[in-house]
Design an enzyme around this catalytic site. Structure first.
Site, mmCIF file in Angstrom:
data_model
loop_
_atom_site.group_PDB
_atom_site.id
_atom_site.type_symbol
_atom_site.label_atom_id
_atom_site.label_comp_id
_atom_site.label_asym_id
_atom_site.label_seq_id
_atom_site.Cartn_x
_atom_site.Cartn_y
_atom_site.Cartn_z
ATOM 1 N N MET A 187 0.824 -1.200 0.000
ATOM 2 C CA MET A 187 0.000 0.000 0.000
ATOM 3 C C MET A 187 0.870 1.267 0.000
ATOM 4 S SD MET A 187 -3.428 0.180 2.304
ATOM 5 C CE MET A 187 -2.647 0.191 3.893
ATOM 6 N N ASP A 223 13.687 -10.081 -2.160
ATOM 7 C CA ASP A 223 13.208 -10.584 -0.874
ATOM 8 C C ASP A 223 14.183 -10.057 0.174
ATOM 9 O OD1 ASP A 223 12.794 -12.029 1.440
ATOM 10 O OD2 ASP A 223 12.244 -13.868 0.377
ATOM 11 N N ALA A 255 7.131 -5.247 4.677
ATOM 12 C CA ALA A 255 6.884 -5.679 6.054
ATOM 13 C C ALA A 255 5.939 -6.865 6.069
ATOM 14 C CB ALA A 255 6.263 -4.528 6.861
ATOM 15 N N TYR A 256 5.982 -7.578 7.168
ATOM 16 C CA TYR A 256 4.967 -8.592 7.469
ATOM 17 C C TYR A 256 3.865 -7.822 8.200
ATOM 18 C CZ TYR A 256 2.752 -12.703 9.532
ATOM 19 O OH TYR A 256 1.854 -13.674 9.895
ATOM 20 N N TYR A 305 3.147 -8.764 16.497
ATOM 21 C CA TYR A 305 3.404 -7.826 15.393
ATOM 22 C C TYR A 305 4.108 -6.572 15.935
ATOM 23 C CZ TYR A 305 2.416 -4.119 11.984
ATOM 24 O OH TYR A 305 2.527 -3.045 11.125
ATOM 25 N N LYS A 362 7.822 -5.109 15.054
ATOM 26 C CA LYS A 362 8.069 -3.752 14.535
ATOM 27 C C LYS A 362 9.111 -3.028 15.415
ATOM 28 C CE LYS A 362 6.576 -2.078 11.470
ATOM 29 N NZ LYS A 362 7.106 -2.169 10.063
HETATM 30 N N1 LIG Z 1 -1.344 -0.863 7.462
HETATM 31 C C1 LIG Z 1 -1.317 -0.141 8.578
HETATM 32 O O1 LIG Z 1 -2.361 0.217 9.153
HETATM 33 C C2 LIG Z 1 0.008 0.309 9.152
HETATM 34 C C3 LIG Z 1 0.015 1.157 10.273
HETATM 35 C C4 LIG Z 1 1.234 1.622 10.755
HETATM 36 C C5 LIG Z 1 2.407 1.248 10.147
HETATM 37 N N2 LIG Z 1 2.388 0.396 9.079
HETATM 38 C C6 LIG Z 1 3.662 0.028 8.467
HETATM 39 O O2 LIG Z 1 3.724 0.644 7.188
HETATM 40 C C7 LIG Z 1 4.551 -0.120 6.324
HETATM 41 C C8 LIG Z 1 3.837 -0.386 5.014
HETATM 42 O O3 LIG Z 1 2.645 -1.076 5.316
HETATM 43 P P1 LIG Z 1 1.535 -1.385 4.209
HETATM 44 O O4 LIG Z 1 0.242 -1.254 4.893
HETATM 45 O O5 LIG Z 1 1.866 -0.652 2.980
HETATM 46 O O6 LIG Z 1 1.804 -2.945 4.017
HETATM 47 P P2 LIG Z 1 1.414 -3.908 2.825
HETATM 48 O O7 LIG Z 1 0.430 -3.285 1.917
HETATM 49 O O8 LIG Z 1 1.113 -5.222 3.489
HETATM 50 O O9 LIG Z 1 2.789 -4.020 2.055
HETATM 51 C C9 LIG Z 1 3.874 -4.725 2.569
HETATM 52 C C10 LIG Z 1 4.662 -5.213 1.386
HETATM 53 O O10 LIG Z 1 5.821 -5.888 1.869
HETATM 54 C C11 LIG Z 1 6.043 -6.995 1.011
HETATM 55 N N3 LIG Z 1 6.887 -7.987 1.672
HETATM 56 C C12 LIG Z 1 6.560 -8.837 2.659
HETATM 57 N N4 LIG Z 1 7.620 -9.618 2.958
HETATM 58 C C13 LIG Z 1 8.634 -9.236 2.137
HETATM 59 C C14 LIG Z 1 9.957 -9.677 1.948
HETATM 60 N N5 LIG Z 1 10.474 -10.670 2.672
HETATM 61 N N6 LIG Z 1 10.718 -9.068 1.008
HETATM 62 C C15 LIG Z 1 10.200 -8.063 0.249
HETATM 63 N N7 LIG Z 1 8.951 -7.615 0.370
HETATM 64 C C16 LIG Z 1 8.166 -8.202 1.311
HETATM 65 C C17 LIG Z 1 4.657 -7.505 0.743
HETATM 66 O O11 LIG Z 1 4.670 -8.349 -0.384
HETATM 67 P P3 LIG Z 1 3.584 -9.532 -0.481
HETATM 68 O O12 LIG Z 1 2.244 -8.860 -0.588
HETATM 69 O O13 LIG Z 1 4.007 -10.260 -1.695
HETATM 70 O O14 LIG Z 1 3.703 -10.316 0.789
HETATM 71 C C18 LIG Z 1 3.904 -6.208 0.500
HETATM 72 O O15 LIG Z 1 4.029 -5.804 -0.837
HETATM 73 C C19 LIG Z 1 4.916 -1.381 7.118
HETATM 74 O O16 LIG Z 1 6.169 -1.206 7.705
HETATM 75 C C20 LIG Z 1 3.852 -1.446 8.194
HETATM 76 O O17 LIG Z 1 4.305 -2.153 9.338
HETATM 77 C C21 LIG Z 1 1.219 -0.064 8.558
#
Ligand SMILES: NC(=O)c1ccc[n+]([C@@H]2O[C@H](COP(=O)([O-])OP(=O)(O)OC[C@H]3O[C@@H](n4cnc5c(N)ncnc54)[C@H](OP(=O)(O)O)[C@@H]3O)[C@@H](O)[C@H]2O)c1
Length: 275
Positions: free
Chosen positions: A1, A26, A50-51, A115, A119
């Site tokens: 996202m 990766d 991220a996971y 989680y 983080k």
């Molecule tokens: N979403 C929230 O509400 C929220 C709130 C606060 C902070 N954050 C942080 O914001 C950041 C971005 O979050 P997001 O919501 O954009 O997450 P997201 O949509 O789940 O995107 C995470 C991406 O990381 C990829 N990924 C996972 N394992 C990987 C690996 N080993 N090597 C390379 N890529 C990998 C995933 O690929 P796949 O889809 O192929 O697994 C996915 O494209 C993260 O650090 C998250 O912890 C998120």
């Protein structure tokens, strides 16, 4: 996202950048991390990978720690070799939510979930880079991934009545293009000056509960839905969430001179794009 919105923001500004998906790199693969960073020789590395499966992390702690923690060590080491600034994204889930005033960047962390713990490991790892910026954010929604807005819209479409939404957890919803802009602004400052490095919070204005957010989603969608406030206890989930995870954006405002954008404006843009 966030990764895709950040790529869009960079493209719109004509910045030179390389965007990598999981299949390109990766981040748990140390050999590839070194090779790819060595090949591109970036001046800034932004880790959007991220996971992010919060509940699943309770039973997959090792996977979450490997991706959110150990991999960031690899990125930090590689950033040091390249002389690059490492920008890492973290979360409100590093706090326990016991506070009643917004969390400042200097406040003590105490994650409640696997989680959140993973983080926090990532934050410690990122701080091993000589030049690092950790941007904590919260309650993200954007068009490139599953999110709360879509979950509520799906429930409304399915005719769930009443829709039960937790009202005793408060935070700051954040539209991912707004976060992407903030990351670019902060990365520029942190690249040029050590004063702007360390931990910074960015979240949209203002704070609300999940219930308030759901009501706004229904209202802005023009949907006639009955939404009922419920407590966290009535809605058990595998991972514990902080009751109060409002981030203070004071340092962001001081560093950039810019106030956070409104999540409600972000929601309107999101709904327009979805149409
Ligand atoms: N979403 C929230 O509400 C929220 C709130 C606060 C902070 N954050 C942080 O914001 C950041 C971005 O979050 P997001 O919501 O954009 O997450 P997201 O949509 O789940 O995107 C995470 C991406 O990381 C990829 N990924 C996972 N394992 C990987 C690996 N080993 N090597 C390379 N890529 C990998 C995933 O690929 P796949 O889809 O192929 O697994 C996915 O494209 C993260 O650090 C998250 O912890 C998120």
């Amino acid at each position: 996202m966030v990764g895709r919105d950040l790529s869009d923001a960079l493209a719109a500004r004509d910045e030179e950048f390389v965007a990598l998906t999981r299949s390109d790199l990766d981040i748990t693969d140390s050999r590839r991390v070194n090779a790819v960073i060595g090949e591109h020789a970036p001046s800034v590395i932004v880790n959007c990978a991220a996971y992010t499966k919060v509940d699943q992390a309770e039973t997959e702690e090792n996977v979450a720690n490997a991706i959110n923690g150990s991999s960031v060590e690899l990125l930090a080491a590689s950033a040091n070799t390249a002389g690059a600034l490492l920008v890492h994204i973290s979360s409100d889930f590093v706090f326990d939510g016991a506070s009643r005033v917004p969390y400042d960047v200097t406040d003590a962390t105490a994650p409640l979930s696997s989680y959140g713990h993973s983080k926090l490991l990532g934050e410690h790892a990122a701080s091993h880079a000589e030049k690092y910026l950790i941007v904590r954010s919260s309650w993200l929604f954007g068009v490139h991934g599953p999110n709360f807005v879509e979950a509520i819209r799906n429930q409304i479409r399915l005719g769930t009545n009443p829709l039960r939404v937790v009202a005793d957890q408060r935070g700051r919803p954040t539209y991912t293009p707004h976060l992407a802009e903030a990351i670019l602004r902060l990365a520029r400052l942190a690249h040029d000056s050590s004063v702007a490095r360390g931990i910074v919070h960015y979240a949209d204005a203002d704070e609300c509960s999940w219930f308030d957010f759901a009501c706004a989603i229904a209202e802005e969608s023009g949907a006639d839905a009955t939404i009922k406030p419920v407590t966290t206890d009535e809605f058990p989930r595998p991972a514990r969430r902080p009751a109060y995870s409002v981030l203070s954006t004071e340092r962001y405002e001081r560093l950039t001179g810019v106030a956070p954008k409104s999540w409600r404006d972000g929601l309107r843009e999101y709904l327009t794009l979805r149409h």
